[in-house]
Scaffold this active site. Structure first.
Site, PDB file in Angstrom:
ATOM      1  N   HIS A 199       0.848  -1.195   0.000  1.00  0.00           N
ATOM      2  CA  HIS A 199       0.000   0.000   0.000  1.00  0.00           C
ATOM      3  C   HIS A 199       0.882   1.242   0.000  1.00  0.00           C
ATOM      4  O   HIS A 199       1.816   1.347   0.793  1.00  0.00           O
ATOM      5  CB  HIS A 199      -0.905   0.020   1.237  1.00  0.00           C
ATOM      6  CG  HIS A 199      -1.993  -1.007   1.205  1.00  0.00           C
ATOM      7  ND1 HIS A 199      -3.020  -0.975   0.288  1.00  0.00           N
ATOM      8  CD2 HIS A 199      -2.196  -2.101   1.971  1.00  0.00           C
ATOM      9  CE1 HIS A 199      -3.834  -2.008   0.494  1.00  0.00           C
ATOM     10  NE2 HIS A 199      -3.350  -2.715   1.502  1.00  0.00           N
ATOM     11  N   CYS A 229      -0.614   2.069  -5.108  1.00  0.00           N
ATOM     12  CA  CYS A 229      -1.303   3.305  -5.472  1.00  0.00           C
ATOM     13  C   CYS A 229      -0.280   4.447  -5.561  1.00  0.00           C
ATOM     14  O   CYS A 229       0.653   4.524  -4.760  1.00  0.00           O
ATOM     15  CB  CYS A 229      -2.361   3.648  -4.435  1.00  0.00           C
ATOM     16  SG  CYS A 229      -3.677   2.398  -4.283  1.00  0.00           S
TER      17      CYS A 229
END
Length: 366
Positions: A160, A202
């Site tokens: 992440h 991301c």
């Protein structure tokens, strides 16, 4: 020193294309104490996440681990870091397994998996120390990146992330500046010949944009402000089991022929926004353009082969005249035996007496 090298790289990129880019690249590497071609490959494959809901990140890295092994990089040259023990999680209805496909065709956590860092060992500090080689003297060999100036290194990260950071263990972060400094330390420490840095997260572009360390090619699965999406859900496991970029990358890599000439430019060109839901970002400071860099130069291994010359024919033996065939008299008597030394004679007498005593005792009992 870094500023001068960056300026030289920028000037080379802005100059008119050389007639022979490979000769120019060889000259660049020679000027920096490196051979024209690499001779060995290493891979650092990292799942930075913990917790059951991040199952897909473990599946991402295990899938990448298997494909680089299939393409020829041995376990001894792979550093595998798993942020959590997903196979043994109590919520895993298929214990000791990890799948990246809902058809469960391949258990990615089989007997041939060698995990080098697991659980709480997967930290920002350990990751950066692996890359730079600044580890304690008693660190085991399997936890060391033993690359050198002849090595091509592939780094793959899954986890992440956000704007200029990637989370480790949902607690700490590796930043854009950490990556920049570490790559420069690797280059200056002769830790690689060229390096491929892949990030699936991301806003991945923000972690690698503006890289200045030489001979580095980097790719992120999403731009700033974009998310990296999972591919599909496994209804039995109850979670998404792989991310999109890794899913399509593994399709391409598993189909790669042993002597494929696929370039990184063609490889990266296969990942469009319709497939990923995001746009990939690429940057490179390598002296060769992306269409001259081969996928197998990073995801496979360079086999060193050479053709051996046939052995020279043996010269025919010269004929020996019959009169000179014998150099000694075949009928001469054998040389006399050397006399026994006193110690040998004593040992023989002692052994004979012991044997005779044993026979007498045996006969007495009979």
């Amino acid at each position: 020193m870094r500023g001068a090298l960056v300026a030289a790289l920028a000037a080379a990129c802005c100059a008119a294309p050389a007639e022979d880019p490979e000769a120019a690249a060889a000259e660049f590497f020679a000027a920096h104490g490196r051979p024209a071609k690499h001779t060995n490959n290493w891979a650092v494959i990292v799942d930075t996440s913990r917790f059951w809901q991040n199952y897909r990140h473990a599946a991402n890295v295990l899938g990448m681990y298997h494909v680089v092994k299939k393409l020829g990089i041995p376990d001894s040259n792979i550093i595998l870091m798993l942020g959590d023990d997903i196979p043994c999680n109590t919520r895993n209805m298929y214990p000791a397994t990890v799948f990246n496909n809902m058809n469960h065709q391949l258990n990615l956590y089989g007997d041939d998996v060698e995990v080098d860092f697991r659980g709480y060992e997967v930290t920002v500090d350990n990751f950066l120390r692996v890359l730079t080689g600044r580890q304690r003297a008693n660190t085991a060999a399997n936890k060391r990146l033993l690359s050198d100036k002849d090595s091509n290194v592939m780094v793959y990260l899954s986890g992440h992330g956000g704007d200029q950071f990637l989370k480790f263990q949902d607690a700490t972060e590796v930043t854009h500046q950490d990556v920049q400094d570490t790559l420069w330390q690797m280059w200056e420490g002769l830790r690689y010949h060229s390096l491929l840095f892949i990030v699936e997260t991301c806003q991945a572009a923000t972690l690698i944009e503006g890289i200045t360390a030489p001979a580095v090619t980097a790719m992120g699965s999403s731009l700033k402000g974009e998310n990296a999406y999972s591919h599909h859900n496994d209804p039995d496991i109850g979670l998404h089991v792989i991310d999109r970029w890794t899913y399509y990358a593994l399709e391409e890599l598993n189909a790669l022929a042993p002597h494929s000439k696929m370039s990184l430019k063609k490889f990266f060109g296969k990942f469009n926004a319709n497939l990923l839901g995001s746009h990939i970002y690429t940057t490179s400071t390598h002296p060769l353009p992306l269409n001259k860099l081969l996928v197998r130069d990073y995801y496979g291994t360079r086999a060193q082969t050479r053709r051996l010359a046939p052995p020279p024919a043996a010269a025919p033996a010269a004929a020996v005249p019959a009169a000179a065939a014998l150099t000694v008299d075949d009928h001469a008597p054998p040389p006399p035996a050397a006399p026994w030394a006193p110690a040998d004679l004593h040992l023989w007498r002692t052994a004979s007496a012991t044997l005779l005593a044993g026979l007498l005792v045996g006969c007495w009992y009979l």
